[in-house]
Design an enzyme around this catalytic site. Structure first.
Site, PDB file in Angstrom:
ATOM      1  N   TYR A  77       4.739 -12.127  -7.436  1.00 19.82           N
ATOM      2  CA  TYR A  77       5.041 -11.189  -8.018  1.00 19.82           C
ATOM      3  C   TYR A  77       4.173 -10.370  -9.001  1.00 19.82           C
ATOM      4  CZ  TYR A  77       8.323  -6.678  -9.252  1.00 19.82           C
ATOM      5  OH  TYR A  77       7.897  -5.735  -9.709  1.00 19.82           O
ATOM      6  N   GLY A 112      10.311   1.808   0.636  1.00 22.26           N
ATOM      7  CA  GLY A 112      11.533   1.254  -0.593  1.00 22.26           C
ATOM      8  C   GLY A 112      12.015   2.152  -0.993  1.00 22.26           C
ATOM      9  N   ALA A 113      12.787   3.205   0.141  1.00 23.53           N
ATOM     10  CA  ALA A 113      13.699   3.936  -0.733  1.00 23.53           C
ATOM     11  C   ALA A 113      14.762   3.605   0.066  1.00 23.53           C
ATOM     12  CB  ALA A 113      12.413   6.079   0.715  1.00 23.53           C
ATOM     13  N   VAL A 137       6.844  -2.255   5.574  1.00 23.89           N
ATOM     14  CA  VAL A 137       5.312  -1.960   4.835  1.00 23.89           C
ATOM     15  C   VAL A 137       4.103  -3.095   5.223  1.00 23.89           C
ATOM     16  CG1 VAL A 137       5.526   0.061   2.955  1.00 23.89           C
ATOM     17  CG2 VAL A 137       5.457  -2.806   2.979  1.00 23.89           C
ATOM     18  N   ASN A 195       6.125   2.133  -3.225  1.00 30.83           N
ATOM     19  CA  ASN A 195       7.250   2.078  -3.876  1.00 30.83           C
ATOM     20  C   ASN A 195       8.073   0.392  -2.973  1.00 30.83           C
ATOM     21  OD1 ASN A 195       9.563   2.021  -6.039  1.00 30.83           O
ATOM     22  ND2 ASN A 195      10.524   2.415  -4.191  1.00 30.83           N
ATOM     23  N   ALA A 239       1.299 -11.800  -9.254  1.00 29.25           N
ATOM     24  CA  ALA A 239       0.413 -11.900  -9.100  1.00 29.25           C
ATOM     25  C   ALA A 239       0.254 -10.213  -8.371  1.00 29.25           C
ATOM     26  CB  ALA A 239      -0.289 -12.980  -8.039  1.00 29.25           C
ATOM     27  N   SER A 257       4.016  -3.407 -12.674  1.00 30.31           N
ATOM     28  CA  SER A 257       4.630  -3.350 -12.918  1.00 30.31           C
ATOM     29  C   SER A 257       3.794  -3.962 -14.099  1.00 30.31           C
ATOM     30  CB  SER A 257       5.662  -4.442 -12.965  1.00 30.31           C
ATOM     31  OG  SER A 257       6.532  -5.410 -13.270  1.00 30.31           O
ATOM     32  N   LYS A 294       1.575  -7.306  -8.475  1.00 31.86           N
ATOM     33  CA  LYS A 294       1.193  -6.350  -8.829  1.00 31.86           C
ATOM     34  C   LYS A 294       0.214  -6.171  -9.680  1.00 31.86           C
ATOM     35  CE  LYS A 294       5.309  -4.617  -7.724  1.00 31.86           C
ATOM     36  NZ  LYS A 294       5.321  -2.988  -7.002  1.00 31.86           N
TER      37      LYS A 294
END
Length: 257
Positions: free
Chosen positions: A162, A16-17, A65, A91, A164, A149, A166
């Site tokens: 989201y 995620g760069a 990914v 990330n 769940a 998060s 994280k």
């Protein structure tokens, strides 16, 4: 004396760069001496970042990914190009918002595929390489940082997928840390609050801004640059006795959890 957070001689994958926190982490690890292996689905953005950082400091890989075959090929190429991978920053993430009773199976699965399964695929593949490298007598560093998060600890409205995913990242972190600690691989997570990125534009908009800031004791949102530093700390030798931990970087948004 060497800076305790230096990353000289290390090759570090950052997923995620292409923007936001991932971009900031990539810049930070390069500034500390590492080679950055940049991964993103946004080819234009990640290639532009690699070009800006310079071919001797960064290389771009375009793909998702959530695709296990891509992850295996990307890691194999990174090892072939650089000889070893010493660090991974998991990330990459997406947001697909909907209230629970209105969330489609597709919306649920899209976030789980990237934010949870993607973390597993990268951790598994890089972890296997690290295990092989360490077993062969390479004493180089081996550190994985998974980006979670505060939604994993507090819950979230309109993003159950989201939250769940994280929360699952926290479980992956602790399990991998227990399995690999004796082998020399450290695995930690970082839990962010609200960081000023494209992904958080909605909650930082006028409609929600004051309400969200009222829950942050420090009274402001974080910048991507400042939250990249704790990630670099966990990658570095300064964190050599830290594994299986969840570091909250949130201005006090979640305290004691």
């Amino acid at each position: 004396m060497n800076h305790p957070m230096h990353l000289e001689g290390q090759n570090i994958i950052v997923t995620g760069a292409g923007q936001g926190i991932g971009e900031a982490v990539a810049r930070q690890v390069v500034a500390l001496g590492a080679q950055a292996i940049l991964v993103d689905t946004q080819g234009d953005k990640v290639r532009a970042l690699a070009q800006e950082l310079g071919a001797s400091h960064a290389q771009a890989h375009v793909g998702s990914v959530a695709d296990a075959d891509f992850v295996q090929a990307m890691v194999a190429q990174a090892v072939a190009n650089h000889g070893a991978v010493h660090g991974l920053v998991n990330n990459a993430g997406i947001v697909r918002a909907a209230m629970i009773h209105k969330m489609s199976s597709e919306t649920w699965q899209q976030v789980i595929d990237v934010n949870l399964s993607g973390v597993f695929y990268c951790l598994k593949t890089v972890g296997q390489h690290m295990l092989d490298r360490l077993a062969a007598g390479d004493a180089g560093p081996a550190s994985i940082v998974n980006i979670s998060s505060d939604a994993a600890r507090r819950g979230t409205i309109g993003q159950v997928n989201y939250g769940a995913a994280k929360a699952g990242v926290l479980g992956i972190t602790m399990s991998a840390a227990r399995e690999w600690a004796a082998k020399g691989i450290r695995v930690n997570s970082v839990c962010f609050g609200i960081v000023e990125t494209e992904m958080t534009e909605t909650v930082r908009a006028d409609k929600f801004r004051d309400r969200m800031l009222a829950m942050v004791p420090m009274g402001r949102f974080a910048s991507a640059e400042e939250v990249s530093r704790p990630v670099a700390f966990l990658l570095s030798g300064a964190a050599s006795y830290i594994t299986g931990q969840h570091l909250s970087v949130n201005g006090g948004y979640a305290i004691g959890s």
